[in-house]
Design a protein around this motif. Structure first.
Motif, short mmCIF file in Angstrom:
data_model
loop_
_atom_site.label_atom_id
_atom_site.label_comp_id
_atom_site.label_asym_id
_atom_site.label_seq_id
_atom_site.Cartn_x
_atom_site.Cartn_y
_atom_site.Cartn_z
N PHE A 271 0.85 -1.19 0.00
CA PHE A 271 0.00 0.00 0.00
C PHE A 271 0.88 1.24 0.00
N ASP A 272 0.39 2.30 -0.61
CA ASP A 272 1.02 3.61 -0.45
C ASP A 272 0.60 4.15 0.90
N ARG A 273 1.56 4.23 1.84
CA ARG A 273 1.20 4.63 3.20
C ARG A 273 0.61 6.02 3.25
N ASP A 274 1.18 6.96 2.47
CA ASP A 274 0.69 8.33 2.50
C ASP A 274 -0.74 8.41 1.99
N ARG A 275 -1.06 7.62 1.01
CA ARG A 275 -2.44 7.61 0.51
C ARG A 275 -3.39 7.03 1.55
N THR A 280 -7.78 8.09 5.38
CA THR A 280 -8.33 7.97 6.73
C THR A 280 -8.25 9.27 7.52
N ALA A 281 -7.57 10.27 6.94
CA ALA A 281 -7.40 11.56 7.61
C ALA A 281 -6.75 11.39 8.98
N SER A 282 -5.76 10.49 9.04
CA SER A 282 -5.08 10.23 10.30
C SER A 282 -3.66 9.76 10.02
N ASP A 283 -2.72 10.21 10.86
CA ASP A 283 -1.34 9.76 10.72
C ASP A 283 -1.14 8.36 11.29
N HIS A 284 -2.02 7.94 12.19
CA HIS A 284 -1.91 6.60 12.77
C HIS A 284 -2.84 5.64 12.02
N LEU A 285 -2.28 4.54 11.54
CA LEU A 285 -3.04 3.55 10.78
C LEU A 285 -3.28 2.31 11.63
N THR A 286 -4.54 1.91 11.69
CA THR A 286 -4.89 0.64 12.31
C THR A 286 -5.39 -0.28 11.21
N VAL A 322 -9.89 -0.92 2.18
CA VAL A 322 -8.85 -0.47 1.26
C VAL A 322 -8.39 -1.57 0.32
N ALA A 323 -8.85 -2.83 0.52
CA ALA A 323 -8.44 -3.93 -0.35
C ALA A 323 -9.37 -5.12 -0.12
N LEU A 324 -9.52 -5.95 -1.15
CA LEU A 324 -10.17 -7.24 -1.01
C LEU A 324 -9.13 -8.21 -0.47
N ALA A 325 -9.31 -8.68 0.73
CA ALA A 325 -8.29 -9.48 1.40
C ALA A 325 -7.93 -10.71 0.59
N GLY A 326 -6.64 -10.86 0.32
CA GLY A 326 -6.14 -12.04 -0.37
C GLY A 326 -6.53 -12.12 -1.84
N GLY A 330 -6.88 -2.07 -3.46
CA GLY A 330 -7.72 -0.95 -3.88
C GLY A 330 -6.95 0.05 -4.71
N GLU A 331 -7.65 0.68 -5.64
CA GLU A 331 -6.99 1.62 -6.55
C GLU A 331 -6.56 2.89 -5.82
N GLU A 332 -7.30 3.33 -4.82
CA GLU A 332 -6.98 4.59 -4.16
C GLU A 332 -5.70 4.51 -3.32
N SER A 333 -5.29 3.30 -2.95
CA SER A 333 -4.08 3.16 -2.12
C SER A 333 -2.96 2.44 -2.85
N GLU A 334 -3.03 2.36 -4.17
CA GLU A 334 -2.02 1.60 -4.92
C GLU A 334 -0.69 2.37 -4.99
N VAL A 335 0.37 1.60 -5.18
CA VAL A 335 1.70 2.18 -5.36
C VAL A 335 1.78 2.79 -6.76
N HIS A 336 2.29 4.04 -6.84
CA HIS A 336 2.38 4.75 -8.11
C HIS A 336 3.75 5.39 -8.24
N GLU A 337 3.95 6.13 -9.31
CA GLU A 337 5.27 6.69 -9.59
C GLU A 337 5.76 7.62 -8.49
N GLY A 338 4.83 8.29 -7.80
CA GLY A 338 5.23 9.24 -6.76
C GLY A 338 5.26 8.66 -5.36
N THR A 339 5.08 7.37 -5.22
CA THR A 339 5.07 6.75 -3.89
C THR A 339 6.43 6.86 -3.23
N GLN A 340 6.43 7.25 -1.96
CA GLN A 340 7.68 7.37 -1.21
C GLN A 340 7.72 6.47 0.02
#
Length: 818
Positions: A271-275, A280-286, A322-326, A330-340
């Motif tokens: 996942f792209d963590r920043d996305r 989620t509008a939160s810096d902490h991810l659960t 954010v994803a169908l497990a296994g 999801g497209e909104e959190s996919e890794v892209h050219e600008g992923t850091q």
């Protein structure tokens, strides 16, 4: 799965041809469906350098190139690629080369008047891409002109298309296939290193936590934060391995997750963590695992917006899907050219949960295929470490935090199974050792130990009174497959070679025969077919309707979500279907099984059901086109003829509790005092609803009771009884009787009273109306008397007939008319 031999040789030594390896794997249970020799795609293609590229004098879109391939003189080649220019290092197909992917054999030719002595190739012409924008160029510092280009393009390889059976989930990975080859050939095995990676948790506030809401669906979930990555194309070796396996390269991070899936059989997702933090509008991810909720949707990587269902397993970030497990991310959190920054997922999901989830979405992927067959939990950590190591090496990332949650109760590393040498030899038999050998012609303990050790099993031998046995510790990657003693025996036979065991037959053969119940079943089928009924067959799966139904845990469709409790509904559907398709009325029978539930107890039984209806002679010239539907008594006569041929005496009693049948025209059938089943006319309301003819009749019997009556007692052996040569004497009897008294009860009473001189009894008249007392009916029977050794006289018959009269008056209070 597509297996690259070049990749495989890094894991295990292979000292045989691809054809020999394919045969070895196929005999061992891994069927090789195809052998793809990629070296033939570019045989004769060499490395060249464009010294000069000028415009064609007679064509705007062609260029004339001088190409150096290490020969004395450069080749003059006309090229139509827009990217052909000076100093490019290219692949050149020389004269005489055959390119099978474009079905082209090169020869000297002229293009618009200019000679051409070869062809500068694109990747599509070499079979590596479907379409190419132009010729392919190599980025080489010291190119060896004239050398074979196949090693540079990964075309010096052979691909085996291997099919693994459903019980061999380990066969869906390069490591698994390498282990299998090592066990089959005793070759050294080199498992890829997966050293521990240092996770730098320098930040005071931890950014990641894991919460598994569905422990039955997800036993392990691990999330790793990797920061500071650089998205770029993968190195050539990684691209070539993915392409050989049929996977399209995307970028270094996504390619690494696909690489680990192929190497270890462990699906991962990045996942792209920043996305995720933005969503989620939160810096902490659960990160969580749960089933979908009504109204939720998710746009997956294939750009499809999918409505989530109750059985859809999803990955959530702060409870947001954010994803169908296994299955797919999801497209909104996919890794892209600008992923850091990444959040790398590694998990073990339940096979059943993923199968249901994939079916609910109509989506199946490489990841879901592996989870459905079972992923090895013991190797998840190794696969995750190797992925992190490769991301660190190829994308420059730094792992900063890793969180994991586990719901495993049992030890995932190994399991133990007992194995006996005597049982092994009893099952597998003797060996083909040769006549002159001194070794006993059965497997020896050392041979069994060598085979199981090659499979990675640990063995502890136990010897007691000539019995050799082992406690076998099964490796974790085979724990789902090797669970019983017979599984280990199968592995011994498979690796030793089935063709190395003797072909033996029993010393004394016994003629085969059918048991009595099977003979009775065949006779039942024959008799029903002889009566004009076609044998039908329906699914045992039906809709979920009744309370006592047995429900299917994982139904394919809603229409097939339960097991049938009766067979009449399916026959009615078949009757209606045939009428709708212009096939006329259906007269048929079906033998099948019905299922039901009594409290918490599941029950089942075999049943025989049938349907009779309509006018089988409709439209026939003998009837002048008039419809003459079959009556209740004619349908009953068909059954009586069947029972007569089966030598069974069946009684009829009134029945009114069957939902699908007419309450006033339904009878229960009794055989030897036991309820055999029911027979009756289709209920008028159901007939009107389904738009069926009025004269449709159905029956359903207990098949086990029918077979039991046919195979027990005198009925199982037919005894010949000679016909009497003396004439019969008949007597008629008529009387008024209440309508609730059945004809069957009256006949039983008369048979019992008349004794053994009575040959037959038949109802020949029934009347209700004028001159008949209210609530009664007039019945007339003909009784036929006959003896086998004499002609009966009136003095013998009249006392019997008088007993019949007296019995009827006494038992049923009939009003005699004759």
């Amino acid at each position: 799965m597509r297996i690259s031999l070049n990749w495989l040789r890094e894991l295990v030594d292979i000292n045989m041809t691809p054809e020999q390896l394919a045969e070895t794997l196929t005999v061992a249970g891994f069927e090789v469906e195809d052998i793809e020799d990629r070296s033939s795609w570019a045989s004769g293609v060499v490395l060249g350098k464009i010294l000069e590229a000028t415009q064609h004098p007679n064509a705007d879109k062609l260029r004339v190139c001088q190409v150096d391939i290490g020969a004395a003189e450069p080749l003059n080649i006309v090229c139509g690629a827009p990217n052909a220019k000076t100093d490019l290092i290219v692949a050149v197909a020389t004269i005489g080369t055959y390119l099978p992917k474009v079905d082209l054999k090169l020869k000297k030719t002229k293009l618009r008047g200019v000679p051409s002595e070869g062809m500068i190739c694109s990747l599509s012409e070499l079979g590596l891409e479907k379409e190419s924008p132009g010729i392919h160029s190599f980025n080489l510092e010291n190119p060896e002109l004239g050398s074979d280009v196949r090693p540079l393009l990964g075309l010096d390889d052979v691909i085996l298309d291997v099919t693994a059976t459903a019980n061999r989930a380990d066969g869906l990975s390069m490591v698994g296939i390498a282990r299998e080859i090592a066990a089959l050939t005793a070759a050294p095995l080199r498992i890829p290193e997966a050293a521990g990676v240092l996770i730098k948790a320098e930040k005071a506030a931890r950014e990641l936590s894991v919460n598994i809401s569905e422990p039955q669906a997800c036993s392990i979930y691990t999330g790793t934060i990797i920061e500071g990555i650089q998205i770029a194309p993968s190195p050539q070796w990684l691209k070539q391995r993915l392409q050989a396996a049929g996977v399209r390269p995307i970028n270094n991070v996504v390619d690494i997750t696909n690489y680990i899936l192929l190497e270890w059989g462990q699906p991962l997702h990045a996942f792209d963590r920043d996305r995720l933090q933005k969503m989620t509008a939160s810096d902490h991810l659960t990160m969580g695992v749960r089933f979908g909720k009504s109204g939720e949707s998710l746009k997956t990587l294939d750009s499809q917006t999918r409505s989530l269902k109750d059985e859809t397993l999803v990955i959530t970030a702060n409870d947001q899907p954010v994803a169908l497990a296994g299955i797919m991310g999801g497209e909104e959190s996919e890794v892209h050219e600008g992923t850091q920054n990444l959040m790398l997922e590694a998990a073990v999901f339940s096979s059943v949960a993923i199968r249901r989830s994939a079916r609910s979405q109509g989506l199946r992927t490489e990841a879901s295929t592996r989870f459905e067959r079972g992923v090895n939990p013991a190797e998840l950590v190794l696969a995750c470490r190797r992925a992190i190591s490769l991301i660190t090496e190829l994308a420059g990332g730094i792992p900063t935090q890793q969180e994991s949650a586990s719901n495993l109760i049992d030890d995932v590393t190994s399991s133990q199974v007992s194995l006996r040498l005597s049982r092994t030899n009893e099952i597998l038999g003797s060996l083909k050792r040769g006549e002159n050998t001194l070794v006993e012609s059965f497997l020896q303990p050392e041979e069994v130990e060598a085979i199981l050790t090659a499979l990675g099993c640990g063995l502890v031998r136990q010897t007691e009174e000539k019995e050799v046995a082992w406690t076998v510790t099964v490796p974790a990657y085979r724990a789902r497959d090797l669970e019983r003693e017979i599984d280990l025996i199968e592995e011994v036979a498979r690796l030793y070679g089935y063709d190395n065991f003797s072909d033996t037959l029993p010393a004394q053969s016994v003629p085969g025969y059918l048991p009595a119940d099977q003979l009775a079943l065949r006779q039942i089928r024959t008799v029903f077919r002889a009566a004009g009924l076609t044998e039908l067959m329906h699914y045992s799966l039906v809709k979920q309707e009744g309370e006592n139904q047995v429900l299917i845990a994982n139904p394919l469709f809603v229409e097939y979500s339960a097991l049938r409790t009766e067979m009449l509904s399916g026959l009615i559907d078949a009757f209606a279907f045939n009428l709708e398709n212009g096939n006329g009325p259906l007269n048929g029978f079906e033998i099948g099984r019905v299922f039901w539930k009594e409290g918490e107890i599941y029950k089942e039984k075999d049943a025989l059901a049938g349907i009779i209806g309509g006018d089988p002679m409709q439209g026939h010239w003998t009837q002048g086109g008039r419809e003459q539907p079959i009556s209740w008594f004619e349908a009953k006569g068909i059954l009586e003829a069947i029972f007569k041929r089966l030598y069974l005496s069946v009684d009829y009693q009134q029945e009114s509790q069957i939902e699908q049948l007419h309450p006033g025209r339904t009878a229960s059938l009794w055989l030897n005092g036991n309820r055999l089943g029911i027979f009756g006319q289709l209920h008028p309301q159901l007939q009107e609803k389904r738009e069926l003819p009025k004269e449709v009749y159905l029956f359903e019997f207990n098949l086990s009771l029918l077979i039991e009556a046919m195979t027990q007692g005198e009925n199982s052996i037919r005894k010949f009884s000679s016909f009497s040569t003396f004439p019969p004497s008949d007597r008629d009897i008529a009387f008024f009787v209440p309508v609730e008294v059945s004809v069957a009860d009256l006949e039983q009473c008369m048979i019992k009273a008349a004794g053994n001189l009575l040959e037959s009894i038949k109802l020949f008249d029934e009347y209700r109306g004028e001159h008949v007392p209210e609530g009664q009916r007039s019945l007339a029977f003909r009784l036929v008397y006959r003896a086998s050794d004499r002609t009966l006289t009136d003095a013998e018959i009249e006392p019997k007939q008088q007993k019949v009269r007296e019995a009827l008056v006494k038992e049923f209070n009939v009003d005699l008319r004759s």
